[in-house]
Motif scaffolding. Structure first.
Motif, PDB file in Angstrom:
ATOM      1  N   LYS A   1       0.839  -1.219   0.000  1.00  0.00           N
ATOM      2  CA  LYS A   1       0.000   0.000   0.000  1.00  0.00           C
ATOM      3  C   LYS A   1       0.866   1.258   0.000  1.00  0.00           C
ATOM      4  CE  LYS A   1      -2.774  -1.139   3.483  1.00  0.00           C
ATOM      5  NZ  LYS A   1      -3.966  -1.098   4.377  1.00  0.00           N
ATOM      6  N   GLU A   2       1.937   1.211  -0.805  1.00  0.00           N
ATOM      7  CA  GLU A   2       2.836   2.350  -0.947  1.00  0.00           C
ATOM      8  C   GLU A   2       2.869   2.799  -2.397  1.00  0.00           C
ATOM      9  OE1 GLU A   2       6.624   1.243   0.588  1.00  0.00           O
ATOM     10  OE2 GLU A   2       5.879   0.771   2.608  1.00  0.00           O
ATOM     11  N   ALA A   3       3.415   3.971  -2.633  1.00  0.00           N
ATOM     12  CA  ALA A   3       3.478   4.538  -3.977  1.00  0.00           C
ATOM     13  C   ALA A   3       4.393   3.693  -4.860  1.00  0.00           C
ATOM     14  CB  ALA A   3       3.986   5.969  -3.924  1.00  0.00           C
ATOM     15  N   PRO A   4       4.048   3.529  -6.132  1.00  0.00           N
ATOM     16  CA  PRO A   4       4.903   2.767  -7.045  1.00  0.00           C
ATOM     17  C   PRO A   4       6.324   3.320  -7.074  1.00  0.00           C
ATOM     18  CG  PRO A   4       2.777   3.213  -8.079  1.00  0.00           C
ATOM     19  CD  PRO A   4       2.807   4.006  -6.798  1.00  0.00           C
ATOM     20  N   GLY A   5       7.303   2.433  -7.049  1.00  0.00           N
ATOM     21  CA  GLY A   5       8.705   2.835  -7.093  1.00  0.00           C
ATOM     22  C   GLY A   5       9.352   2.989  -5.747  1.00  0.00           C
ATOM     23  N   SER A   6       8.569   2.933  -4.681  1.00  0.00           N
ATOM     24  CA  SER A   6       9.152   3.127  -3.352  1.00  0.00           C
ATOM     25  C   SER A   6       9.876   1.879  -2.846  1.00  0.00           C
ATOM     26  CB  SER A   6       8.068   3.534  -2.349  1.00  0.00           C
ATOM     27  OG  SER A   6       7.065   2.526  -2.269  1.00  0.00           O
ATOM     28  N   ARG A   7       9.578   0.723  -3.429  1.00  0.00           N
ATOM     29  CA  ARG A   7      10.249  -0.515  -3.049  1.00  0.00           C
ATOM     30  C   ARG A   7      10.715  -1.255  -4.308  1.00  0.00           C
ATOM     31  NH1 ARG A   7       8.460  -3.355   2.427  1.00  0.00           N
ATOM     32  NH2 ARG A   7       7.438  -1.625   3.528  1.00  0.00           N
ATOM     33  N   THR A   8      11.646  -2.170  -4.109  1.00  0.00           N
ATOM     34  CA  THR A   8      12.189  -2.968  -5.201  1.00  0.00           C
ATOM     35  C   THR A   8      11.947  -4.437  -4.910  1.00  0.00           C
ATOM     36  OG1 THR A   8      13.921  -1.323  -5.589  1.00  0.00           O
ATOM     37  CG2 THR A   8      14.244  -3.503  -6.558  1.00  0.00           C
ATOM     38  N   ALA A   9      11.561  -5.185  -5.929  1.00  0.00           N
ATOM     39  CA  ALA A   9      11.330  -6.611  -5.751  1.00  0.00           C
ATOM     40  C   ALA A   9      12.610  -7.303  -5.306  1.00  0.00           C
ATOM     41  CB  ALA A   9      10.814  -7.223  -7.047  1.00  0.00           C
ATOM     42  N   ALA A  10      12.473  -8.274  -4.398  1.00  0.00           N
ATOM     43  CA  ALA A  10      13.637  -8.907  -3.781  1.00  0.00           C
ATOM     44  C   ALA A  10      14.277  -9.967  -4.664  1.00  0.00           C
ATOM     45  CB  ALA A  10      13.230  -9.526  -2.443  1.00  0.00           C
TER      46      ALA A  10
END
Length: 594
Positions: A162-171
């Motif tokens: 539930k965060e903005a796109p681009g704020s995390r990277t797939a592991a």
């Protein structure tokens, strides 16, 4: 039309002059496919009946059939041809299929600012099944540029939190397995073999009919070949599996010998040897391969179906973020006390649709509440996986086990072609059998509860009456399989695999397993988890392991909302370290069971 009239007249002239009919009343029925007579594109909005003309002997003299057909051709062409350019709503009708000539390729032209690709002779085929298609309304379906197809574009992994796109990277994943689909672009029936590299014959993985496909779970570096024998020296095509490439094709008719990884044939064949039907099938494969490249460029995923594949007809619960919940209410309450065996065996199941006023069978043995609340919790968004705690009661789980051990024989589980198991079946070391819905009212109640869980008419999960679901035509069988009962003892496992298969291109609907509702029937002391090693997340490269707990259900979808098979549903049954494991699979097909 005049030409058709003349040609259709010839048989009747021959009958009259060479084989005079006896002076008695004779009738003959001639089926007429109006689409074929009209030579117009079939379309969901055009519903033409299949006419049967009954001809008397005296009518042959006047050639009534060709005359009547000509008149109908003219009338229907005037009335219906203007409708042939309209398009069906993707949300309400399954799209039509297309076919084209062998020498053509997809040509693109700019039309009103939007590039459109289509074969010059693409003709829609009338294989539409009407009715709502909930999956076609998925918000992540995007119109592909230049192709009349809405593809599923996976959301950014950040949205799962539930965060903005681009704020995390797939592991990423420690596990590097993938699907392997092998297409036979010849009319020959071939075997698919795995070459272990240790010399000797290949290990049989499955049969691949002409212009069909087969597949298996595999790893980069694995070597497969297609041939009429298991001798690698006799192979027609050989494939070396490459990372992130799942589809491999054997095309000995291509001028290009192809790359070793994707399309290498040891034998060059003359395309003129193919029959007209074979050319048609070969052409469809060429279109599919062209679409496959466009699809991967647009979505990043391999296209594992045949183009065009319809979106799933059945609802797919959203899994927008981890922990998302959905609640369903059902009148199929749980059995909390075991009915006497004699009463269960004597109970006649009523397979007619149950009305709200109808009494629930064996109510005295069920929970006293009039309804049961079911909660689905998303534990993975890609693939879509849900846990449902306490979906079946301990009484129901015990009944399934009692039924299995009392009336069924457990046999070693197999993989590969059902007529000839795989030569390397150490991937699956469990025992299994099958339990039909009709075997007891408790099993019937579980099927009805599953239908409510999926927001699906329970009639689809059994043999139906002619009045039920007329949109499926003459197909009246269940779209669900019997419960597959599986037993694992200490050390037994099922390595990472896919539950879906690869349908025949000759079947226009491409039926496929779409949903699995997995039921755990006992608590496992240690091990036995259901592992999804390729789930998308931003925190760990490890697998998602679901602990087997008595009464729990796991629901996962094997088809994406655009109809493509979901490679990420690859899963494993981890070894049991202590105790034993009992579970069952309830597989549901889309749009119907093959």
């Amino acid at each position: 039309l005049i030409g058709r009239w003349c040609i259709s007249s010839l048989p009747f002239v021959a009958i009259k002059h060479k084989n005079p009919l006896p002076p008695i009343e004779i009738k003959k029925i001639y089926p007429i496919n109006l689409h074929s007579f009209l030579d117009i594109p079939s379309h969901p909005s055009i519903h033409l009946p299949r006419l049967h003309l009954v001809l008397h002997r005296t009518m042959y003299k006047y050639l009534a059939l060709p005359a009547a057909a000509t008149g109908m051709n003219l009338l229907l062409a005037v009335l219906l041809l203007p409708q042939s350019n309209s398009r069906a709503s993707a949300a309400n009708l399954i799209p039509a299929r297309h076919e084209g000539g062998i020498s053509e390729s997809l040509t693109c032209a700019d039309s009103q600012g939007e590039e459109t690709c289509m074969s010059p002779s693409m003709v829609p085929l009338n294989d539409t099944v009407g009715g709502p298609v909930p999956a076609a309304r998925d918000p992540h379906l995007r119109q592909m540029p230049g192709v009349d197809f809405k593809a599923y574009v996976p959301p950014d992994v950040s949205e799962f939190y539930k965060e903005a796109p681009g704020s995390r990277t797939a592991a990423g994943h420690k596990f590097n397995g993938q699907a392997g689909k092998f297409i036979n672009m010849t009319p020959d029936r071939l075997g698919l073999y795995w070459d272990s590299g240790r010399g000797g014959p290949g290990h049989f993985s499955g049969t691949v009919n002409g212009f069909s496909a087969s597949g298996t779970a595999t790893f980069p570096g694995h070597v497969f070949f297609l041939g009429k024998t298991s001798d690698p020296a006799d192979a027609l095509c050989k494939f070396v599996v490459q990372p992130h490439i799942s589809v491999y094709y054997c095309d000995p008719y291509s001028e290009s010998r192809g790359e070793l990884a994707r399309a290498h044939a040891y034998e060059k064949r003359d395309i003129s040897e193919l029959t007209g039907r074979d050319l048609e099938m070969y052409s469809k494969h060429l279109y599919n391969l062209q679409f496959m490249d466009k699809y991967k460029e647009f979505t990043g995923n391999e296209w594992l179906a045949f183009y065009p594949r319809d979106p799933p007809r059945h609802k797919i619960w959203p899994a927008d973020y981890f922990g998302q919940e959905h609640r369903v209410q059902t009148s199929e309450t749980q059995f909390v006390a075991m009915p006497p065996w004699e009463e269960l065996r004597s109970y006649e199941l009523d397979h007619q649709k149950r009305k709200e006023s109808d009494e629930i069978p064996l109510r005295q043995y069920r929970s006293p509440e009039p309804t049961m609340d079911i909660t689905l919790t998303a534990v993975s968004c890609a693939p879509r996986i849900f846990e449902i705690q306490n979906f079946i009661s301990h009484t129901e789980a015990d009944h399934i086990l009692m039924l299995t051990n009392r009336t069924h024989d457990l046999r070693p589980s197999t993989t590969g072609d059902s007529r000839r198991p795989s030569d390397h079946d150490n991937t699956r070391t469990s025992l299994n059998t099958w339990v039909d819905r009709e075997e007891s009212p408790i099993i019937d109640a579980i099927y009805r509860r599953v239908a409510d869980l999926l927001e699906m008419d329970e009639a689809l999960l059994r043999k139906r009456t002619p009045e039920e679901h007329p949109e499926l035509g003459s197909i009246k069988g269940s779209i669900a399989e019997p419960l597959q009962m599986v037993h694992y003892e200490v050390g037994q496992e099922y390595t990472a695999h896919h539950d879906f298969g690869y349908s025949q291109m000759s079947d226009p609907y491409e039926p496929s397993r779409s949903i699995n509702v997995l039921l755990y029937l006992n608590d496992v002391e240690e091990g036995g988890e259901t592992s999804f090693p390729r789930w998308m997340n931003a925190e760990t490269m490890g697998s998602l392991d679901v602990k087997p707990e008595k009464g729990k259900a796991v629901l996962f979808y094997m088809l994406l909302p655009d109809g493509n098979s979901d490679d990420l549903t690859q899963h494993a049954a981890l070894p049991v370290f202590k105790g034993e494991k009992w579970m069952s699979n309830l597989w549901i097909w889309d749009p119907f069971k093959s």
